[in-house]
Write an enzyme that holds these catalytic residues in place. Structure first.
Site, mmCIF file in Angstrom:
data_model
loop_
_atom_site.group_PDB
_atom_site.id
_atom_site.type_symbol
_atom_site.label_atom_id
_atom_site.label_comp_id
_atom_site.label_asym_id
_atom_site.label_seq_id
_atom_site.Cartn_x
_atom_site.Cartn_y
_atom_site.Cartn_z
ATOM 1 N N ARG A 8 0.831 -1.205 0.000
ATOM 2 C CA ARG A 8 0.000 0.000 0.000
ATOM 3 C C ARG A 8 0.863 1.252 0.000
ATOM 4 N NH1 ARG A 8 -2.493 -3.875 2.902
ATOM 5 N NH2 ARG A 8 -4.673 -4.323 2.351
ATOM 6 N N LYS A 11 5.174 5.060 -2.298
ATOM 7 C CA LYS A 11 6.574 5.381 -2.584
ATOM 8 C C LYS A 11 7.275 4.180 -3.206
ATOM 9 C CE LYS A 11 7.084 9.029 0.875
ATOM 10 N NZ LYS A 11 7.841 9.532 2.043
ATOM 11 N N LYS A 12 6.911 2.970 -2.756
ATOM 12 C CA LYS A 12 7.469 1.771 -3.377
ATOM 13 C C LYS A 12 6.974 1.644 -4.816
ATOM 14 C CE LYS A 12 8.261 -1.067 0.739
ATOM 15 N NZ LYS A 12 8.041 -2.400 1.360
ATOM 16 N N ASP A 72 10.608 -7.569 0.319
ATOM 17 C CA ASP A 72 10.813 -7.509 1.759
ATOM 18 C C ASP A 72 12.197 -6.934 1.950
ATOM 19 O OD1 ASP A 72 9.809 -8.001 4.434
ATOM 20 O OD2 ASP A 72 11.424 -9.445 4.621
ATOM 21 N N TYR A 174 13.986 3.544 7.721
ATOM 22 C CA TYR A 174 15.253 3.911 8.350
ATOM 23 C C TYR A 174 16.095 4.858 7.490
ATOM 24 C CZ TYR A 174 14.233 0.019 11.514
ATOM 25 O OH TYR A 174 13.648 -0.829 12.432
ATOM 26 N N ASP A 175 15.532 5.378 6.405
ATOM 27 C CA ASP A 175 16.292 6.272 5.520
ATOM 28 C C ASP A 175 16.995 7.411 6.259
ATOM 29 O OD1 ASP A 175 15.902 4.934 3.131
ATOM 30 O OD2 ASP A 175 14.132 6.086 2.572
ATOM 31 N N HIS A 201 19.155 -0.341 -2.409
ATOM 32 C CA HIS A 201 18.957 -1.782 -2.391
ATOM 33 C C HIS A 201 17.746 -2.188 -3.212
ATOM 34 C CE1 HIS A 201 16.658 0.208 0.656
ATOM 35 N NE2 HIS A 201 16.033 -0.881 1.060
#
Length: 221
Positions: A8, A11-12, A72, A174-175, A201
């Site tokens: 959801r 951004k991904k 993941d 964690y950016d 990554h």
């Protein structure tokens, strides 16, 4: 060709859209979980990033009937023996964590806990890496038509160091705490989206899916 991104998080979705655009891939319509009928999601109980990505991608095929991309990812900190790792998203305990009551959201709670756990770790031992495993799972008929494997996984790794305080307002997770090796002194939350795609990554993992998605795009012609 419609492809489900089993998330959801827009951004991904945006990351994969930019990767496909940069590679000149057309004919793929990306959907998120917000765009399909809600379905029961299998708990992510895998011991590896790949196992958890496959769990999510298999659900997309099973319930939405669409080729599905899932990832993941997490942060692996040297001083914590590779943790939070696959537990990164729920490191502080998730939505019911008592840590969350002191912070705006789960990301903030996770970051605060990680900083507290590494507060005394010296600079020369603050190595860390973001890891992303991406899975592409296809309905059996589509796999047969394209000659692609029904289940595919790829992995991308991004090396750097763990900062001692958050920096930057971009990104998520964690950016703000991760300083890439290629951008010393800056966090990944301070990078432009295009630069982050180039280095990250997830961007590295998604780039490995491009040839398979290019094949899928031709099926829709």
């Amino acid at each position: 060709m419609q492809v489900l991104v089993a998330s959801r998080n827009r951004k991904k979705l945006g990351e994969l859209e930019r990767v496909l655009a940069a590679a000149g891939v057309r004919g793929i319509e990306l959907l998120t979980l917000r765009d399909v009928a809600e379905y029961p999601e299998t708990p992510e109980t895998g011991a590896t990033f790949e196992e958890n990505a496959l769990i999510k991608a298999r659900d997309g095929v099973r319930y939405a009937g669409l080729p599905t991309v899932a990832d993941d990812s997490g942060l692996c900190v040297d001083a914590l023996n590779g943790m939070p790792g696959v537990l990164s998203a729920r490191w502080s305990g998730g939505k019911n964590s008592p840590v969350l009551s002191d912070h705006d959201d789960v990301d903030a709670a996770n970051n605060a806990l990680l900083l507290a756990q590494t507060a005394d770790v010296p600079a020369d031992r603050r190595g860390a890496a973001f890891v992303s495993a991406c899975a592409l799972v296809l309905p059996a008929e589509l796999a047969a038509r394209t000659g692609l494997d029904a289940e595919n996984t790829v992995r991308g790794t991004w090396a750097g160091t763990l900062l001692t305080a958050p920096q930057g307002d971009n990104g998520f997770g964690y950016d703000p705490l991760f300083a890439p090796a290629e951008e010393p002194g800056r966090s990944s939350a301070e990078l432009a989206p295009e630069r982050k795609d180039e280095l990250s990554h997830r961007g590295r993992a998604l780039a490995q899916l491009v040839p398979m998605l290019q094949t899928l795009s031709r099926v829709g012609d």
